[in-house]
Design a protein around this motif. Structure first.
Motif, mmCIF file in Angstrom:
data_model
loop_
_atom_site.group_PDB
_atom_site.id
_atom_site.type_symbol
_atom_site.label_atom_id
_atom_site.label_comp_id
_atom_site.label_asym_id
_atom_site.label_seq_id
_atom_site.Cartn_x
_atom_site.Cartn_y
_atom_site.Cartn_z
ATOM 1 N N TYR A 170 0.828 -1.199 0.000
ATOM 2 C CA TYR A 170 0.000 0.000 0.000
ATOM 3 C C TYR A 170 0.865 1.253 0.000
ATOM 4 O O TYR A 170 1.933 1.297 0.594
ATOM 5 C CB TYR A 170 -0.886 0.043 1.246
ATOM 6 N N SER A 172 0.474 5.819 -1.423
ATOM 7 C CA SER A 172 -0.371 6.872 -1.996
ATOM 8 C C SER A 172 -1.556 7.250 -1.121
ATOM 9 O O SER A 172 -2.684 7.370 -1.590
ATOM 10 C CB SER A 172 -0.853 6.447 -3.396
ATOM 11 N N LYS A 174 -3.170 5.691 1.366
ATOM 12 C CA LYS A 174 -4.081 4.716 1.977
ATOM 13 C C LYS A 174 -3.757 4.550 3.461
ATOM 14 O O LYS A 174 -2.599 4.540 3.873
ATOM 15 C CB LYS A 174 -3.989 3.363 1.263
ATOM 16 N N ASP A 179 0.442 10.618 0.977
ATOM 17 C CA ASP A 179 -0.089 10.495 -0.384
ATOM 18 C C ASP A 179 1.007 10.860 -1.378
ATOM 19 O O ASP A 179 2.047 11.413 -1.020
ATOM 20 C CB ASP A 179 -1.347 11.344 -0.588
ATOM 21 N N MET A 244 -6.573 -4.036 -8.067
ATOM 22 C CA MET A 244 -5.682 -3.293 -8.942
ATOM 23 C C MET A 244 -6.376 -2.793 -10.204
ATOM 24 O O MET A 244 -5.961 -1.791 -10.797
ATOM 25 C CB MET A 244 -4.506 -4.196 -9.325
ATOM 26 N N PHE A 247 -7.767 0.996 -11.010
ATOM 27 C CA PHE A 247 -6.724 2.013 -11.135
ATOM 28 C C PHE A 247 -6.541 2.424 -12.592
ATOM 29 O O PHE A 247 -6.335 3.609 -12.902
ATOM 30 C CB PHE A 247 -5.404 1.472 -10.569
ATOM 31 N N ILE A 248 -6.631 1.436 -13.495
ATOM 32 C CA ILE A 248 -6.408 1.688 -14.921
ATOM 33 C C ILE A 248 -7.426 2.687 -15.455
ATOM 34 O O ILE A 248 -7.128 3.502 -16.331
ATOM 35 C CB ILE A 248 -6.511 0.369 -15.718
ATOM 36 N N LYS A 250 -9.396 4.774 -13.360
ATOM 37 C CA LYS A 250 -9.476 5.971 -12.521
ATOM 38 C C LYS A 250 -8.303 6.925 -12.714
ATOM 39 O O LYS A 250 -8.355 8.068 -12.254
ATOM 40 C CB LYS A 250 -9.570 5.561 -11.047
ATOM 41 N N HIS A 251 -7.248 6.486 -13.358
ATOM 42 C CA HIS A 251 -6.067 7.334 -13.556
ATOM 43 C C HIS A 251 -5.703 7.391 -15.044
ATOM 44 O O HIS A 251 -4.598 7.004 -15.443
ATOM 45 C CB HIS A 251 -4.896 6.800 -12.729
ATOM 46 N N GLU A 374 -3.751 14.288 -12.564
ATOM 47 C CA GLU A 374 -5.093 13.849 -12.957
ATOM 48 C C GLU A 374 -6.097 14.996 -12.797
ATOM 49 O O GLU A 374 -7.035 14.915 -12.003
ATOM 50 C CB GLU A 374 -5.522 12.636 -12.133
ATOM 51 N N GLU A 421 -12.659 -2.950 -0.763
ATOM 52 C CA GLU A 421 -11.881 -3.389 -1.916
ATOM 53 C C GLU A 421 -12.799 -3.595 -3.119
ATOM 54 O O GLU A 421 -13.958 -3.985 -2.959
ATOM 55 C CB GLU A 421 -11.159 -4.707 -1.610
ATOM 56 N N LYS A 507 -1.062 -3.339 -15.763
ATOM 57 C CA LYS A 507 -0.452 -2.523 -14.714
ATOM 58 C C LYS A 507 0.796 -3.197 -14.145
ATOM 59 O O LYS A 507 1.824 -2.549 -13.930
ATOM 60 C CB LYS A 507 -1.468 -2.254 -13.600
#
Length: 554
Positions: A170, A172, A174, A179, A244, A247-248, A250-251, A374, A421, A507
């Motif tokens: 973990y 960023s 969390k 962050d 995971m 993430f692809i 959301k970013h 972002e 999750e 990723k």
């Protein structure tokens, strides 16, 4: 036309994303280069383990006069509590990467909170939180061998590939951690996942020191340490699942950055003429990748068939390479064109990443620029006509999907209440679709296009959104990503036939993971740093040539 296809048209399709391999741009590779080039100093400031390997180890990392501390806690774990699942609450080992040199007070606080992982209380001085379990059979096998004065069989090492397997790394922000904005601005870790990769690399170092310590305690007179060749073939394992994948989506700007640096590297290379020495090295690199695939162990039938097809295609590609007439003045573009026209996605990706190996001077500078912001905004003064043009240009793959077909809208993504999750549900077989996350970009684009296609094209976006506020998110995304060609997964992630681990592999390839071993279409095991040098071997002249590690690489 072939060059256009290479740079854009297929890279972001799920089948291609699920066929990627690590390259010199991967975060594990760039982190280790930075460690070596900037002469990071790493030493053990604390090694306090009992005869069973339980206790505390601290690695201090000094970078440009700044100190960081990786703290490793090892404890007894009953077999009944050992689990790869994120819902586990106990682990063999737990870790944090802490900013600064540890005080006694720091260590006391961390010893209390870090083994609790998600349930603990972390501070912004902690950059990374992780945990790992032993690969019990291999760990004990290596202990037994070393304690009796023998080396383990490298074939047994290869079957598993690691002594410890992380179930999360973990960062960023969390669970109270620093962050990425803070980490980037206040530490030396200014690239995505660089702090994570340093932590994983040192956990691998710890895994070997742990097994050697336990073996030495078991038989002090006879125990030996691992040979360099066997030790180097060990990676650090990782078990990862659906957490995971979002993430692809959301970013998108970050993903675009990663892919842009990858394609920029290739774009510079493909216009270069073939040259004898590099061409010979390329053939050797392809054979190394072939040997790697022949050695990889997996029990997943889909992955076995995929690997077997790649092995056959790669053999044919190598024959083609052997028979090329260098007097024809070919360029690397011509070689990749042949590969693209004749072989599967995995072979095409191997052809690329091994080509990138030949030109470190091109890839390495780009690997130091993998971050992006972002930020997205709505342009209320844009007309519906301009919005439709962007959709037609950038989202033609989405607007033509028939979402009246149940199979096209079969899956839904949501967040589990228990562990916060990501999970994946089947819309027509399970409850909970009302909790769906907005990850189905294709459907959102399709719904928007249907809504605007018959409206006055001169109407402004601000007026349209006043009457249709539910489309604010997707309008903002479309407008903001207009000039980001690799920002979207160009497939319908809600489709019944979606293979979620394609997103994971994409990723993970940028992280530098190898030895893909799917356990279902939703989670898999991989290794990191297989073949990489340890701290004691960083002066080796082949220090950065560890991709596609095989048993005879060393």
């Amino acid at each position: 036309m072939l060059q256009k296809v290479r740079e854009n048209d297929s890279y972001m399709k799920l089948a291609r994303m699920g066929s990627r391999y690590p390259s010199r741009l991967s975060f594990s590779r760039s982190m280790l280069r930075r460690l070596i080039n900037d002469n990071w100093k790493i030493n053990k400031s604390k090694f306090d383990l009992d005869k069973d390997g339980y206790g505390t180890v601290v690695y201090e990392i000094i970078i440009n006069e700044e100190t960081y501390s990786l703290v490793c806690f090892s404890a007894f774990l009953d077999d009944k509590d050992r689990s790869d699942r994120v819902i586990a609450s106990k682990w063999d080992t737990a870790y944090t990467l802490h900013v600064g040199k540890l005080s006694d007070e720091d260590l006391k606080r961390l010893k209390k909170t870090i083994p609790l992982q998600e349930s603990g209380r972390n501070s912004p001085n902690e950059l990374i939180l992780s945990r790992a379990n032993k690969s019990v059979r291999l760990f004990q096998y290596v202990v037994d061998c070393l304690s009796s004065g023998k080396q383990p069989d490298i074939n047994e090492i290869n079957k598993v590939g690691y002594l410890l397997r992380t179930t999360a790394v973990y960062g960023s922000g969390k669970f109270g951690l620093s962050d990425f904005t803070n980490t980037r601005n206040t530490t030396v870790f200014n690239q995505p996942f660089r702090a994570e990769m340093l932590s994983v690399y040192l956990i691998r170092e710890f895994s070997v020191e742990l097994v050697e310590h336990v073996a030495k305690q078991a038989n002090p007179e006879k125990a030996v340490k691992l040979n360099r060749e066997i030790k180097q073939h060990l990676g650090i394992g990782n078990s990862t699942g659906l957490g995971m994948a979002p993430f692809i989506i959301k970013h998108p700007k970050l993903i675009n950055k990663w892919m842009s640096q990858y394609t920029k590297t290739l774009k510079e290379i493909i216009s270069i003429d073939l040259e004898n020495i590099l061409f010979d090295k390329y053939e050797k690199l392809l054979n190394k990748a072939l040997n790697y695939l022949e050695e990889v162990n997996t029990s997943d039938e889909f992955q076995i068939n995929k690997n077997n097809l790649t092995i056959e295609d790669l053999k044919k590609y190598i024959v083609y390479i052997k028979n090329i007439n260098l007097s024809q003045n070919l360029k690397w573009l011509d070689v990749l064109d042949y590969c693209d026209s004749n072989f599967n996605n995995d072979t095409q990706e191997i052809a690329r990443v091994q080509l990138i190996e030949l030109f470190p001077e091109i890839s390495e500078k780009l690997a130091e620029d993998m971050a992006d912001e972002e930020i997205m905004d709505i342009d209320g003064n844009q007309s519906l006509s301009d919005l439709k043009k962007i959709i037609n240009d950038r989202y033609s793959w989405a607007k033509n999907i028939d979402f009246n077909n149940r199979d096209s809208n079969y899956l839904f993504w949501y967040i589990s209440a228990a562990k916060l999750e990501p999970r994946l549900g089947e819309r027509y077989n399970e409850k909970g679709s009302e909790l769906e996350q907005n990850l189905g970009i294709a459907k959102m684009v399709s719904d928007l296009f249907k809504q605007i296609k018959d409206l006055n094209e001169n109407q402004l976006i601000c007026e349209f959104l006043l009457n249709n506020p539910q489309f604010r998110g997707i309008v903002k995304r479309i407008q903001s990503l207009k000039n980001y060609p690799y920002s979207e997964v160009e497939d319908n992630v809600l489709d019944k036939k979606t293979i979620p681990i394609d997103m994971l592999r994409f990723k993970l390839s940028f992280f530098g993971a190898n030895r893909y071993d799917p356990k279902s279409d939703r989670w898999l095991r991989v290794s990191f740093f297989s073949g990489a040098p340890y701290l004691s071997d960083l002066n080796n002249k082949n220090v950065d040539e560890w991709g596609f590690a095989t048993m005879n690489s060393y």
